[in-house]
Design a protein around this motif. Structure first.
Motif, PDB file in Angstrom:
ATOM      1  N   ILE A 141      -4.429  -0.443  12.646  1.00 41.92           N
ATOM      2  CA  ILE A 141      -3.311   0.412  12.241  1.00 41.92           C
ATOM      3  C   ILE A 141      -2.672  -0.212  10.998  1.00 41.92           C
ATOM      4  CG2 ILE A 141      -1.163   1.506  12.958  1.00 41.92           C
ATOM      5  CD1 ILE A 141      -3.640   2.332  14.570  1.00 41.92           C
ATOM      6  N   VAL A 142      -2.529   0.588   9.946  1.00 38.08           N
ATOM      7  CA  VAL A 142      -1.941   0.134   8.675  1.00 38.08           C
ATOM      8  C   VAL A 142      -0.729   0.998   8.383  1.00 38.08           C
ATOM      9  CG1 VAL A 142      -2.284  -0.156   6.206  1.00 38.08           C
ATOM     10  CG2 VAL A 142      -4.143  -0.697   7.795  1.00 38.08           C
ATOM     11  N   ARG A 143       0.369   0.350   8.020  1.00 38.28           N
ATOM     12  CA  ARG A 143       1.602   1.088   7.724  1.00 38.28           C
ATOM     13  C   ARG A 143       1.814   1.119   6.217  1.00 38.28           C
ATOM     14  NH1 ARG A 143       7.231   0.289  10.962  1.00 38.28           N
ATOM     15  NH2 ARG A 143       8.262   2.199  10.270  1.00 38.28           N
ATOM     16  N   LEU A 152       0.861  -1.181   0.000  1.00 40.45           N
ATOM     17  CA  LEU A 152       0.000   0.000   0.000  1.00 40.45           C
ATOM     18  C   LEU A 152       0.895   1.228   0.000  1.00 40.45           C
ATOM     19  CD1 LEU A 152      -2.547  -1.221   2.676  1.00 40.45           C
ATOM     20  CD2 LEU A 152      -2.875  -1.167   0.195  1.00 40.45           C
ATOM     21  N   LYS A 153       0.919   1.927  -1.107  1.00 43.51           N
ATOM     22  CA  LYS A 153       1.856   3.043  -1.255  1.00 43.51           C
ATOM     23  C   LYS A 153       1.211   4.394  -0.984  1.00 43.51           C
ATOM     24  CE  LYS A 153       2.725   1.302  -5.283  1.00 43.51           C
ATOM     25  NZ  LYS A 153       2.278  -0.067  -5.026  1.00 43.51           N
ATOM     26  N   SER A 154      -0.098   4.439  -0.911  1.00 41.11           N
ATOM     27  CA  SER A 154      -0.773   5.713  -0.706  1.00 41.11           C
ATOM     28  C   SER A 154      -2.108   5.472  -0.027  1.00 41.11           C
ATOM     29  CB  SER A 154      -0.989   6.445  -2.038  1.00 41.11           C
ATOM     30  OG  SER A 154      -1.872   5.710  -2.856  1.00 41.11           O
ATOM     31  N   LEU A 155      -2.688   6.577   0.423  1.00 39.48           N
ATOM     32  CA  LEU A 155      -4.004   6.487   1.050  1.00 39.48           C
ATOM     33  C   LEU A 155      -5.050   6.021   0.046  1.00 39.48           C
ATOM     34  CD1 LEU A 155      -5.167   7.009   3.863  1.00 39.48           C
ATOM     35  CD2 LEU A 155      -5.831   9.294   3.096  1.00 39.48           C
ATOM     36  N   ALA A 156      -4.856   6.374  -1.231  1.00 43.61           N
ATOM     37  CA  ALA A 156      -5.798   5.923  -2.265  1.00 43.61           C
ATOM     38  C   ALA A 156      -5.771   4.409  -2.408  1.00 43.61           C
ATOM     39  CB  ALA A 156      -5.451   6.595  -3.592  1.00 43.61           C
ATOM     40  N   ASP A 157      -4.576   3.805  -2.316  1.00 48.36           N
ATOM     41  CA  ASP A 157      -4.493   2.347  -2.372  1.00 48.36           C
ATOM     42  C   ASP A 157      -5.244   1.711  -1.216  1.00 48.36           C
ATOM     43  OD1 ASP A 157      -2.965   2.664  -4.594  1.00 48.36           O
ATOM     44  OD2 ASP A 157      -1.045   2.304  -3.593  1.00 48.36           O
ATOM     45  N   LEU A 158      -5.137   2.340  -0.041  1.00 52.03           N
ATOM     46  CA  LEU A 158      -5.841   1.801   1.124  1.00 52.03           C
ATOM     47  C   LEU A 158      -7.348   1.925   0.952  1.00 52.03           C
ATOM     48  CD1 LEU A 158      -5.634   0.594   3.935  1.00 52.03           C
ATOM     49  CD2 LEU A 158      -5.435   2.919   4.862  1.00 52.03           C
ATOM     50  N   ARG A 159      -7.800   3.078   0.453  1.00 47.97           N
ATOM     51  CA  ARG A 159      -9.238   3.268   0.237  1.00 47.97           C
ATOM     52  C   ARG A 159      -9.781   2.287  -0.795  1.00 47.97           C
ATOM     53  NH1 ARG A 159      -8.098   9.049   0.026  1.00 47.97           N
ATOM     54  NH2 ARG A 159      -8.649  10.037   2.021  1.00 47.97           N
ATOM     55  N   ALA A 160      -8.930   1.850  -1.723  1.00 48.36           N
ATOM     56  CA  ALA A 160      -9.394   0.976  -2.795  1.00 48.36           C
ATOM     57  C   ALA A 160      -9.780  -0.405  -2.301  1.00 48.36           C
ATOM     58  CB  ALA A 160      -8.318   0.860  -3.879  1.00 48.36           C
ATOM     59  N   ILE A 161      -9.249  -0.829  -1.146  1.00 44.46           N
ATOM     60  CA  ILE A 161      -9.558  -2.176  -0.668  1.00 44.46           C
ATOM     61  C   ILE A 161     -10.352  -2.170   0.633  1.00 44.46           C
ATOM     62  CG2 ILE A 161      -7.515  -3.141  -1.782  1.00 44.46           C
ATOM     63  CD1 ILE A 161      -6.204  -3.270   0.984  1.00 44.46           C
ATOM     64  N   VAL A 162     -10.294  -1.064   1.401  1.00 43.96           N
ATOM     65  CA  VAL A 162     -10.953  -1.017   2.707  1.00 43.96           C
ATOM     66  C   VAL A 162     -12.266  -0.261   2.563  1.00 43.96           C
ATOM     67  CG1 VAL A 162     -10.779  -0.212   5.087  1.00 43.96           C
ATOM     68  CG2 VAL A 162      -8.761  -1.115   3.920  1.00 43.96           C
ATOM     69  N   ASP A 163     -13.351  -0.916   2.926  1.00 44.41           N
ATOM     70  CA  ASP A 163     -14.666  -0.287   2.851  1.00 44.41           C
ATOM     71  C   ASP A 163     -15.114   0.127   4.256  1.00 44.41           C
ATOM     72  OD1 ASP A 163     -16.899   0.724   1.749  1.00 44.41           O
ATOM     73  OD2 ASP A 163     -17.923  -1.197   1.441  1.00 44.41           O
ATOM     74  N   ASN A 204      -0.322   4.770   8.993  1.00 47.26           N
ATOM     75  CA  ASN A 204       0.993   5.319   9.311  1.00 47.26           C
ATOM     76  C   ASN A 204       1.729   5.595   8.013  1.00 47.26           C
ATOM     77  OD1 ASN A 204       1.224   5.621  12.082  1.00 47.26           O
ATOM     78  ND2 ASN A 204       1.678   3.456  12.389  1.00 47.26           N
ATOM     79  N   GLY A 205       2.286   6.806   7.893  1.00 54.96           N
ATOM     80  CA  GLY A 205       3.011   7.129   6.683  1.00 54.96           C
ATOM     81  C   GLY A 205       4.495   6.911   6.784  1.00 54.96           C
ATOM     82  N   LEU A 206       4.939   6.126   7.754  1.00 52.74           N
ATOM     83  CA  LEU A 206       6.359   5.933   7.974  1.00 52.74           C
ATOM     84  C   LEU A 206       6.924   4.908   6.999  1.00 52.74           C
ATOM     85  CD1 LEU A 206       6.238   5.769  11.855  1.00 52.74           C
ATOM     86  CD2 LEU A 206       6.893   7.706  10.450  1.00 52.74           C
ATOM     87  N   GLN A 207       8.153   5.119   6.574  1.00 50.71           N
ATOM     88  CA  GLN A 207       8.855   4.169   5.747  1.00 50.71           C
ATOM     89  C   GLN A 207       9.485   3.103   6.634  1.00 50.71           C
ATOM     90  OE1 GLN A 207       9.024   3.972   2.503  1.00 50.71           O
ATOM     91  NE2 GLN A 207       8.018   5.903   1.944  1.00 50.71           N
ATOM     92  N   ASP A 210       4.145  -2.257  12.394  1.00 47.43           N
ATOM     93  CA  ASP A 210       3.251  -1.309  11.730  1.00 47.43           C
ATOM     94  C   ASP A 210       3.099  -0.012  12.510  1.00 47.43           C
ATOM     95  OD1 ASP A 210       2.888  -3.127   9.745  1.00 47.43           O
ATOM     96  OD2 ASP A 210       0.970  -3.895  10.497  1.00 47.43           O
ATOM     97  N   GLY A 211       3.813   0.163  13.671  1.00 45.12           N
ATOM     98  CA  GLY A 211       3.717   1.395  14.456  1.00 45.12           C
ATOM     99  C   GLY A 211       2.485   1.448  15.326  1.00 45.12           C
ATOM    100  N   LYS A 212       1.942   0.320  15.670  1.00 45.34           N
ATOM    101  CA  LYS A 212       0.708   0.255  16.450  1.00 45.34           C
ATOM    102  C   LYS A 212       0.899   0.852  17.849  1.00 45.34           C
ATOM    103  CE  LYS A 212       0.087  -3.875  17.697  1.00 45.34           C
ATOM    104  NZ  LYS A 212       0.756  -3.690  19.001  1.00 45.34           N
TER     105      LYS A 212
END
Length: 779
Positions: free
Chosen positions: A704-706, A495-506, A735-738, A577-579
């Protein structure tokens, strides 16, 4: 303690619909290209360089070009339909020049196979055809003048010019040979006329004329002339028409006589008076006189004509007798006229209509009766006319049948004449075509096409060759690179962006926490307070990270209020994942917002909360669940207002069984009564089953998703587990951390043995979160 049957409205609000979207996100080709524009640019430069290198290896190409004019030497017009002049198809020149016949002739006559570019070729003619290009630059189909452009490309300029000149010479020789062949064709056609067409035409003409003389038909037009619709006179056809016309007249007359006779007999049978019968007879007679016919129609017989004269005289005699008597001059005069008509009957041998028969009552034999009764006379006359007309109809029918048979026989002569005439026309037409062709060829003794080279052959470097090689390498390199990027994008499920996360999480996404820009700046504050530098919300509340945490806190309050949630469990799909960092900073921000918060470390396998807040780990949740200590005595003050900490305590041998005890429900219920929010830190859901056990005692769960670390399958699998266990999900925090270090690991995994030693690596006897190293978000 939270009730086991949670509020149904809350559950529906949190997980009343699927958590996973059905469709996988599609790859945006444009965005993929823009994202890798630098790589594609490098690939383009490499492709151009590869093309230049390939061009240097393959060598240059030279294209020789020339123009030729092809025209008829002495064009003779052959008109088609009298409107258009035909002199040949210019498209034929293009195909003939590129034909193997002309090219092989060029190779043979000009020794083209000895050139350097064709020396090693097994089929030089085929190689020349593949590189030879002929185009039409001027002229039209069926035109006298045609200008053609010839081009040939090869690796040597002299060979290109020599090959092109050889092909032009070979085609010129071909045109001359073709003209000579036409003269041979003239001789062949002349022999064909003398040996075939002329004798056949003469024999067919003779046969046709002999048939016309012997056939019993009369032709109005002479032999060979155009025939009209009535060219043949067939007497039998005319006779059939005449008989048919006469028969119609007689049939009409027969019907008229029969109608009168039926009408008159019907009146007699009804007992009509003598005067009425006389009036009816007069009516019939007046009708005949009105139509200017002695009976009904023209063409009446002698009996009909005499009857039409006798009956009126008899009626006149009856009228005169009643008026004057038998001695009156008028009666005598009428009788003389009657006698005169009767004498005509006798002269012509026709029985008088006044003669009739009756049956003798004594003998029973018919007897002849004479008298001058006009009514009886008219009846007899009609009967005699009817009988005569019937006989006449029968005779006409017989005559018609004979004439029709004769007419059919004569029609066969007409068909034969038409067949002979058509055959004669076909032979004559062919004879005329051949004769016309012979005449044209005779006039055009110097016939054929003349070729003139109007532009000398000249070879120049082929720029298209350079463009093809360089452009081909450029396109191939770009396509290969883009295909590689596309395949890598397909294989890369992170998941490289928030858009990728929105695409699978409803489910709602509460926000994104950015990576920590400079975690080393909090080291001094961490040494003074004993709190880890990763607690950026406490050390640097004005930082972008703290601001993002406040944004998440605002959304958290809204979502928690919507579902009336106070006990919220935090988990992630995988370790690292930084939880733990996320729940710790969020707990500080909620506490500083004036809410009483209890942070519980329910990770009984690899606890981390006590290290972040610098607390003891010997007493905590594990001891509370085992009954060794009360929760009020185990809770520690975090030194942050409104925030208390319940650490994990000592790590038990069987964490899952300890969390499954009913003591956890009681403990969480007690905490809910004393605090506004109870935040529970639990292990990753894909690592162990502990989060699913703990989730049965909380109000809802936060995932929490990294970004750039978690992959779509792992996040989807975590959501599937929530759905399978009917775990209500409050939302997702990204989380936007690398994930660059990978330092945070559970030794041996969550299912293996555990070491109570701190997972932080020691540097100079100082915990890692106090050491000036790169930032790591532990979970």
């Amino acid at each position: 303690m939270p009730s086991s049957d949670k509020n149904s409205n809350n559950a529906d609000a949190v997980h009343g619909h699927p958590l996973i979207k059905a469709d996988e996100p599609a790859i945006d080709l444009v965005k993929l290209a823009l994202k890798n524009v630098v790589i594609l640019g490098i690939a383009a430069v490499a492709g151009i360089g590869l093309g230049i290198f390939a061009y240097k290896i393959l060598g240059p190409k030279y294209t020789a070009s020339s123009q030729i004019l092809v025209k008829l030497k002495n064009p003779v017009e052959i008109r088609e339909g009298g409107n258009r002049v035909i002199v040949g198809e210019r498209s034929a020149h293009v195909e003939i020049i590129r034909s193997p016949k002309v090219v092989e002739r060029a190779v043979r006559d000009s020794h083209l196979d000895q050139l350097a570019t064709l020396a090693g070729s097994t089929e030089p003619a085929r190689d020349i055809i593949d590189s030879l290009k002929v185009t039409r630059t001027a002229g039209e189909d069926h035109h006298q003048l045609n200008i053609l452009n010839l081009q040939y490309t090869t690796s040597k300029s002299k060979d290109a010019t020599a090959i092109l000149n050889g092909i032009i010479k070979a085609y010129d020789d071909y045109l001359k040979d073709d003209a000579q062949k036409n003269h041979s064709e003239l001789q062949t056609l002349l022999e064909q006329i003398n040996n075939d067409l002329s004798p056949r035409l003469a024999a067919k003409t003779k046969e046709y004329h002999e048939f016309r003389r012997s056939a019993p038909l009369v032709w109005k037009a002479p032999a060979g002339a155009d025939k009209g619709p009535n060219n043949v006179t067939n007497i039998h056809h005319q006779r059939v028409d005449a008989i048919a016309t006469e028969r119609v007249k007689v049939e009409l007359l027969y019907e008229e006589i029969s109608s009168r006779l039926s009408t008159l007999k019907a009146a007699i049978e009804r007992g009509e008076s003598h005067e009425a019968l006389m009036l009816l007879v007069k009516t019939f007679l007046q009708k005949d006189q009105t139509s200017n016919s002695q009976t009904v129609v023209s063409g009446a017989t002698e009996r009909q004509q005499l009857d039409s004269q006798l009956i009126p005289l008899l009626l006149e005699e009856q009228t005169a007798l009643k008026r004057y008597g038998s001695g009156h001059p008028d009666v005598i005069n009428v009788r003389k006229r009657i006698d005169l008509v009767k004498s005509y009957y006798r002269q012509m041998g026709i029985d008088l209509p006044t003669m009739t028969t009756k049956v003798n009552p004594v003998t029973g034999e018919p007897e002849l009766v004479t008298g001058n009764d006009p009514i009886a006379t008219y009846v007899v006359a009609l009967e005699q006319q009817q009988a005569e007309l019937k006989n006449r109809i029968g005779e006409l029918q017989k005559l018609f049948d004979r004439s029709a048979d004769q007419a059919k026989d004569f029609a066969q002569y007409e068909e034969r004449e038409q067949t002979l005439s058509d055959e004669l026309k076909r032979i004559k037409s062919l004879h005329d075509i051949v004769a016309n062709r012979v005449e044209v060829l005779s006039l055009a003794s110097d016939e054929g096409y003349q070729l003139t080279q109007i532009s000398p052959s000249r070879a120049e470097p082929d720029i298209k060759h350079v463009i093809k090689i360089v452009g081909g390498c450029l396109v191939m390199t770009l396509m290969s690179t883009y295909a590689f990027l596309f395949l890598r994008e397909m294989r890369d499920t992170s998941l490289k962006s928030l858009a990728d996360l929105r695409a699978i999480v409803d489910t709602p996404i509460l926000g994104t926490l950015p990576s920590i820009a400079n975690p080393a700046k909090n080291l001094q504050a961490a040494r003074e307070t004993g709190l880890a530098p990763m607690l950026y919300y406490y050390h640097d509340p004005g930082s972008p990270e703290a601001e993002a945490c406040r944004s998440v806190r605002a959304t958290f309050f809204v979502r928690a209020a919507d579902v009336d949630a106070h006990i919220i469990q935090f988990t992630s799909s995988e370790p690292g994942d930084g939880k733990t960092t996320t729940i710790s900073n969020l707990a500080i921000s909620i506490a500083q917002a004036g809410k009483r918060v209890l942070l519980i470390d329910a990770d009984l396998r690899k606890p981390m909360v006590h290290q972040l807040f610098g607390m003891r780990e010997e007493i905590g949740l594990s001891e509370c669940l085992s009954g060794e200590i009360e929760m009020a005595n185990a809770v520690q003050d975090s030194r942050i207002e409104n925030l208390d900490i319940l650490s994990a305590g000592s790590i038990p041998a069987k964490p899952a069984e300890l969390l499954s005890s009913s003591k956890l429900h009681y403990l969480l219920g007690q905490a809910k009564r004393e605090y506004d929010f109870v935040l529970v830190d639990s292990p990753p859901v894909l690592a162990v089953s502990d989060p699913c056990i703990t989730a049965q005692s909380v109000d809802t769960v936060m995932l929490i998703v990294r970004l750039h670390k978690n992959r779509r399958p792992s996040v989807k699998r975590a959501l599937e587990i929530f759905e399978a266990h009917e775990i209500p999900l409050l939302g997702v925090i990204a989380n936007g951390l690398q994930d660059g270090s990978g330092d945070y690991q559970y030794r041996g995994g969550y299912g293996g043995g555990y070491d109570k030693k701190s997972p932080y690596q020691q540097t100079n006897d100082m915990p890692e979160f106090l050491a000036p190293t790169q930032a790591v978000i532990p979970s």
